[in-house]
Write an enzyme that holds these catalytic residues in place. Sequence first.
Site, mmCIF file in Angstrom:
data_model
loop_
_atom_site.group_PDB
_atom_site.id
_atom_site.type_symbol
_atom_site.label_atom_id
_atom_site.label_comp_id
_atom_site.label_asym_id
_atom_site.label_seq_id
_atom_site.Cartn_x
_atom_site.Cartn_y
_atom_site.Cartn_z
ATOM 1 N N SER A 26 0.801 -1.220 0.000
ATOM 2 C CA SER A 26 0.000 0.000 0.000
ATOM 3 C C SER A 26 0.833 1.269 0.000
ATOM 4 O O SER A 26 0.366 2.319 -0.444
ATOM 5 C CB SER A 26 -0.954 0.007 1.198
ATOM 6 O OG SER A 26 -0.242 -0.215 2.405
ATOM 7 N N HIS A 250 -0.407 6.215 5.704
ATOM 8 C CA HIS A 250 -0.104 5.928 4.302
ATOM 9 C C HIS A 250 0.155 7.241 3.563
ATOM 10 O O HIS A 250 -0.245 8.305 4.032
ATOM 11 C CB HIS A 250 -1.260 5.169 3.642
ATOM 12 C CG HIS A 250 -1.313 3.730 4.030
ATOM 13 N ND1 HIS A 250 -1.805 3.301 5.242
ATOM 14 C CD2 HIS A 250 -0.919 2.598 3.371
ATOM 15 C CE1 HIS A 250 -1.725 1.986 5.319
ATOM 16 N NE2 HIS A 250 -1.193 1.532 4.194
#
Length: 269
Positions: A26, A250
Amino acid sequence: MALGTLCAQPAGATPLRGEYVALGDSAAAGPLIAPQDLTVPGCLRAQRNYPAVLADRIGVRLRDATCSSATSENVSAVLQRTPAGTVPVQTSLLSVHTRLVTLTIGLNDVKMFSVALSCAELPGSVPCSQRYRRGGIDELEIRIDRQRPKWGQTLDAIRRAAPNAKVVVVGYGTYVRAGGCASQPVTPADADYLRAVVAHANTVMAGQAQRRGMQFVDLAAMSAGHDMCAPPNRQYFFGLVPASVGAPLHPTALGMVAIGRYVAATMDH
């Protein structure tokens, strides 16, 4: 095609013969960053993740295999199951025609995302820096050290599948500054602990890459000051509580652009 020629292409140039294949988890895919790539909805892959930015920057054709939640085994050996179905082993996209490969992988192997989320400061919770360090033994450091051979095997699988490619391993960035900050629910000790764990993972992966003549791109310095504690308009990484729509811990859209440009600028020509 010489790799020097590949790196010399300006942004927007006609795609070169051969291809660039992006592999990873990710941190490379970009979950929840709009617009998402709906051809592989289970991978939560952004259309403008760092591989896409890099491809535009150096003028190559991209085949993107990155997938959120991927482990090193999903890169090289094991089909990945996603909420929208199974996706192929990522190295299946590689071939003798592949000229460039980037890879960001490793933290899912040690369940780092769930560990980091558990470090959120809650009333009565035991700090991560104590929970994972007991009697002078650091559990996460041990987990990472155990991955050395597996990460090496993943890199070997990439080299076998793409014998003519330049392989660039991209590390993980600076998610939180030293001592943390008041805007994020993490204690100063835990902020420093998380920094140390990510740094150790980067060091181990860098060693495996460099042993095989592959380049390692360290994002720690370039992302310093752009961590989850930075103002939203300077953040390269979402915080434990994102300021906008995004996956905690993220890359942000801004971060993906910055990382893609940085990798392009620092690749060995």
